[in-house]
Enzyme design. Structure first.
Site, short mmCIF file in Angstrom:
data_model
loop_
_atom_site.label_atom_id
_atom_site.label_comp_id
_atom_site.label_asym_id
_atom_site.label_seq_id
_atom_site.Cartn_x
_atom_site.Cartn_y
_atom_site.Cartn_z
N ASP A 1 0.93 -1.26 0.04
CA ASP A 1 0.17 -0.09 -0.16
C ASP A 1 1.03 1.33 0.07
O ASP A 1 2.05 1.15 0.04
CB ASP A 1 -0.90 -0.15 1.28
CG ASP A 1 -1.68 1.06 1.38
OD1 ASP A 1 -2.42 1.58 0.49
OD2 ASP A 1 -1.78 1.61 2.56
N ASP B 1 -0.55 5.41 0.85
CA ASP B 1 -0.53 6.30 2.19
C ASP B 1 -0.61 5.59 3.29
O ASP B 1 -1.46 4.46 3.74
CB ASP B 1 -2.00 6.94 1.71
CG ASP B 1 -1.83 7.85 0.72
OD1 ASP B 1 -0.77 7.91 -0.09
OD2 ASP B 1 -2.95 8.35 0.20
N ASP C 1 -2.01 -0.56 5.81
CA ASP C 1 -2.30 -0.11 7.15
C ASP C 1 -3.71 0.05 7.52
O ASP C 1 -4.07 0.51 8.68
CB ASP C 1 -1.59 1.29 7.24
CG ASP C 1 -2.30 2.32 6.57
OD1 ASP C 1 -2.49 2.08 5.34
OD2 ASP C 1 -2.59 3.45 6.92
#
Length: 273
Positions: free
Chosen positions: A9, A11, A215
């Site tokens: 991922d 961001d 996250d």
């Protein structure tokens, strides 16, 4: 022998949640390049957003956009795919879902029932205020092909009803770090990851081991299907639960610093470092 294949991922994971910096991860990224380990970006970001970012990262590997809606494979790679792909200039593209216009049309009459604001309802100035992106990047983020992010300000119960409502049209809603994302039911970071893993497996005599780092809630599917799932700590929300995966790693540090720690640990465990 096994071959390591990284899916990450952006961001809050490879990029810092507040500053979007990837500087703490640069040395670990260089290690992956040194050992020819592919690092596939798997993000909610758009193709247009990734053009400049991939240049900054010197990223040469495939990438997955808009929460698993499409995989882009650079034509310079010697990856053979046994199906017809879309020709997109320097890339081959595998799409998994409907185009954005269909999603906008489908939700036009839902704003009387629920409280939300879609990207298509916003100005770039509003997006800058919401995200801290600069003008250029905000405009790139609004150039979507397969998904429609929205700010959901209604209740969690309303979100569940909204999801059920759209499921009848083969459309799903995934909650990310900042936005809820409308997309086709087959658009999923995990589906795209497994499709690309199979492509790499076709080219290799060795077993492929996937490592996924994320996250947010929209990373859970990808993490749950990876051989090595890594949850990166966030400064703004609790780590997501990964169902039935007691073996998931949780980074000590936040964002790109935690990302680098996890990559270095994996390379050490694999006997590479």
């Amino acid at each position: 022998m096994t071959t390591l294949l990284i899916f990450t991922d952006l961001d809050g994971t490879l990029l810092d949640h507040h500053t979007y910096s990837f500087q703490p991860a640069q040395a670990a990224m260089q290690s992956l390049k040194t050992f020819s380990i592919p690092c596939v970006i798997n993000t909610s970001k758009t193709f247009m957003e990734l053009v400049a970012l991939r240049k900054a990262l010197n990223h040469q590997d495939p990438f997955i956009v808009e929460n698993g809606s499409a995989v882009y494979i650079p034509k310079h790679l010697t990856l053979t795919v046994n199906e017809t792909l879309e020709d997109c200039g320097e890339y081959w593209r595998k799409s998994f879902g409907p185009k954005r216009a269909e999603l906008i049309a489908l939700t036009n009459d839902k704003q009387d029932q629920y409280t939300f604001k879609r990207f298509s309802d916003m100005t770039w100035q509003e997006l800058v205020a919401l995200t801290g992106l600069n003008e250029t990047n905000a405009k790139l983020a609004m150039q979507r092909e397969f998904t429609e992010p929205m700010v959901w300000t209604d209740s969690n119960l309303a979100l569940r009803i909204f999801r059920d409502d759209l499921a009848k049209f083969d459309v799903q809603v995934q909650k990310g770090g900042r936005f809820a994302h409308l997309m086709g039911k087959n658009c999923d970071k995990a589906n795209a990851m497994l499709w690309l893993k199979a492509v790499y497996a076709e080219q290799s005599d060795e077993e492929i081991t996937t490592m996924a780092l994320g996250d947010g809630e929209n990373d859970v599917g990808m993490l749950s299907k990876a051989d090595i799932p890594v949850v990166i700590r966030s400064p703004v929300h609790a780590p997501p639960e990964i169902p039935n995966r007691s073996d998931a790693w949780l980074s000590d540090a936040y964002g790109p610093e935690g990302w680098a720690q996890a990559i270095n640990l994996a390379l050490t465990k694999q006997g590479i470092l």
